[in-house]
Design a protein around this motif. Structure first.
Motif, mmCIF file in Angstrom:
data_model
loop_
_atom_site.group_PDB
_atom_site.id
_atom_site.type_symbol
_atom_site.label_atom_id
_atom_site.label_comp_id
_atom_site.label_asym_id
_atom_site.label_seq_id
_atom_site.Cartn_x
_atom_site.Cartn_y
_atom_site.Cartn_z
ATOM 1 N N ALA A 26 -16.127 1.394 0.984
ATOM 2 C CA ALA A 26 -16.363 0.127 1.695
ATOM 3 C C ALA A 26 -15.418 -0.962 1.173
ATOM 4 O O ALA A 26 -14.801 -1.700 1.949
ATOM 5 N N ARG A 27 -15.279 -1.054 -0.152
ATOM 6 C CA ARG A 27 -14.398 -2.077 -0.717
ATOM 7 C C ARG A 27 -12.939 -1.760 -0.414
ATOM 8 O O ARG A 27 -12.125 -2.659 -0.190
ATOM 9 N N LEU A 43 -1.941 7.270 6.383
ATOM 10 C CA LEU A 43 -1.942 6.135 7.333
ATOM 11 C C LEU A 43 -0.880 5.098 6.958
ATOM 12 O O LEU A 43 -0.860 3.992 7.511
ATOM 13 N N GLY A 44 -0.007 5.451 5.993
ATOM 14 C CA GLY A 44 1.023 4.516 5.578
ATOM 15 C C GLY A 44 0.508 3.407 4.680
ATOM 16 O O GLY A 44 1.135 2.355 4.537
ATOM 17 N N ILE A 45 -0.637 3.639 4.087
ATOM 18 C CA ILE A 45 -1.225 2.648 3.172
ATOM 19 C C ILE A 45 -0.891 3.061 1.737
ATOM 20 O O ILE A 45 -0.942 4.247 1.401
ATOM 21 N N ASP A 46 -0.565 2.099 0.905
ATOM 22 C CA ASP A 46 -0.333 2.369 -0.523
ATOM 23 C C ASP A 46 -1.688 2.637 -1.182
ATOM 24 O O ASP A 46 -2.439 1.722 -1.509
ATOM 25 N N GLY A 47 -1.999 3.924 -1.365
ATOM 26 C CA GLY A 47 -3.328 4.312 -1.833
ATOM 27 C C GLY A 47 -3.678 3.773 -3.209
ATOM 28 O O GLY A 47 -4.806 3.347 -3.449
ATOM 29 N N ALA A 48 -2.715 3.799 -4.116
ATOM 30 C CA ALA A 48 -2.991 3.322 -5.472
ATOM 31 C C ALA A 48 -3.301 1.825 -5.459
ATOM 32 O O ALA A 48 -4.241 1.366 -6.118
ATOM 33 N N ALA A 49 -2.510 1.070 -4.674
ATOM 34 C CA ALA A 49 -2.773 -0.373 -4.552
ATOM 35 C C ALA A 49 -4.143 -0.622 -3.922
ATOM 36 O O ALA A 49 -4.873 -1.538 -4.302
ATOM 37 N N MET A 50 -4.480 0.226 -2.958
ATOM 38 C CA MET A 50 -5.766 0.085 -2.282
ATOM 39 C C MET A 50 -6.928 0.282 -3.262
ATOM 40 O O MET A 50 -7.882 -0.507 -3.292
ATOM 41 N N ILE A 51 -6.828 1.325 -4.092
ATOM 42 C CA ILE A 51 -7.903 1.600 -5.047
ATOM 43 C C ILE A 51 -7.969 0.489 -6.100
ATOM 44 O O ILE A 51 -9.062 0.021 -6.461
ATOM 45 N N VAL A 93 -12.264 -8.442 -4.611
ATOM 46 C CA VAL A 93 -12.776 -7.599 -3.520
ATOM 47 C C VAL A 93 -14.262 -7.290 -3.740
ATOM 48 O O VAL A 93 -15.050 -7.262 -2.790
ATOM 49 N N LYS A 94 -14.637 -7.088 -5.005
ATOM 50 C CA LYS A 94 -16.074 -6.897 -5.283
ATOM 51 C C LYS A 94 -16.876 -8.120 -4.842
ATOM 52 O O LYS A 94 -17.957 -8.006 -4.268
ATOM 53 N N ALA A 95 -16.313 -9.298 -5.137
ATOM 54 C CA ALA A 95 -16.999 -10.542 -4.738
ATOM 55 C C ALA A 95 -17.063 -10.656 -3.213
ATOM 56 O O ALA A 95 -18.085 -11.082 -2.654
ATOM 57 N N LYS A 96 -15.985 -10.234 -2.570
ATOM 58 C CA LYS A 96 -15.943 -10.277 -1.109
ATOM 59 C C LYS A 96 -17.002 -9.352 -0.491
ATOM 60 O O LYS A 96 -17.669 -9.692 0.488
#
Lengths: 205, 205
Positions: free
Chosen positions: A96-97, A142-150, A158-161
């Motif tokens: 979710a995050r 999907l062309g997303i930087d997975g490491a940056a995403m995690i 993001v936790k606060a969001k």
């Protein structure tokens, strides 16, 4: 993000919810049919259950066998690929995050693509989407930087969001998955999509 | 009575359940369309909730307002008369046992007529169907001896019969209202009638 687009409808779902998965496969086409767009909101049912006293469906006495049967029948009825995951339900905070991060950094559409990839990984391929090692390759494809995403998913902002998003959802009395709010009208369950469609078509129900 | 007629389907409902009421308005026609008959089984949700840990819908935090709204929308969507009763939910033991007495002494069809009259009294006319004084005139209008029915409903044999009926229902994992079992296949909720129909039509789902 709720209500930020004219005519958009709000779609709440938990990544561990089969009914949320079925709804996710149908909501965009349904909305588009009536000229609507969809705001996708990942939800944490665990937070909701603390308020409602709810519990995961398979853990309810008498009901356990039924719900697995219902998941499979719904999938066939809606013609959506589905295979019962070995581990169910699962915690979905990380996914979710991660989605919140994708939405913020790469936009709503990429967020939807990521959500559908996560759902398919869990409810078709049976992968444990609780784990970063599972989410990263999904993102990469999907062309997303997975490491940056995690990294983002595990960051304090993001936790606060996520926390604020859940407070808003609870404020709007979102108590299940899937949950749709259209023009202030709430619909709980993929089995209310017939009524949702009636509402979108006629402007009332 | 479960399974005593060839091809019959079993229909379980609680007299305090709006979704049971909606289902009661639709089940006979749906079954007849596919050459089936229906065995009507009054159910006591309170007994089930002791096992499942469930509680009446309006008492669930966050969910309360939604369910009243959903009752009214479902009634409009299915085109079934409905007015929100002042007192909801209510205990339904007396009405359920009265129905068992009617079924035993006057047959299944009269039982169905009585059930529909009780539901209409509660969900259309807002009458307190917990009370003998309300049930007796309903019975009279159907040619049933109301006083004998209430005496029967309060007799030890009928109480014992109700208890056995609930044990059988729980044994069959009937956990909600409405609940239909057709050829061993369970369907929970009037919102599964589309899938029930698909099953009756094609023999599978």
């Amino acid at each position: 993000m709720a209500g930020d687009s004219q005519g958009a409808i709000d779609f709440y779902f938990d990544f561990s919810s089969p009914y949320g998965y079925f709804a996710a496969a149908r909501i965009d086409a349904l909305a588009a049919k009536y000229g609507r767009t969809v705001n996708w909101h990942p939800l944490l049912l665990g937070v909701v259950f603390k308020i409602t006293g709810g519990q995961p469906l398979p853990m309810v006495p008498l009901k356990g066998d039924y719900v697995y049967r219902d998941f499979e029948r719904c999938a066939r009825f809606y013609n959506i690929p589905y295979a019962r995951p070995d581990v169910f339900p699962i915690p979905t905070q990380l996914a979710a995050r991660a989605m919140l991060w994708v939405q913020e950094h790469l936009g709503a559409e990429k967020g939807v693509q990521f959500a559908k990839a996560v759902y398919a990984a869990y409810f078709v391929d049976g992968k444990t989407i609780t784990e970063a090692e599972v989410l990263i390759p999904l993102a990469t494809r999907l062309g997303i930087d997975g490491a940056a995403m995690i990294d983002g998913a595990n960051s304090e902002p993001v936790k606060a969001k996520m926390k604020v998003a859940m407070e808003e959802a609870v404020e709007r009395k979102v108590f299940g998955s899937p949950f749709v709010i259209a023009d202030g009208e709430p619909f709980w369950g993929v089995d209310r999509f017939d009524q949702l469609e009636h509402f979108l078509k006629h402007g009332k129900l």
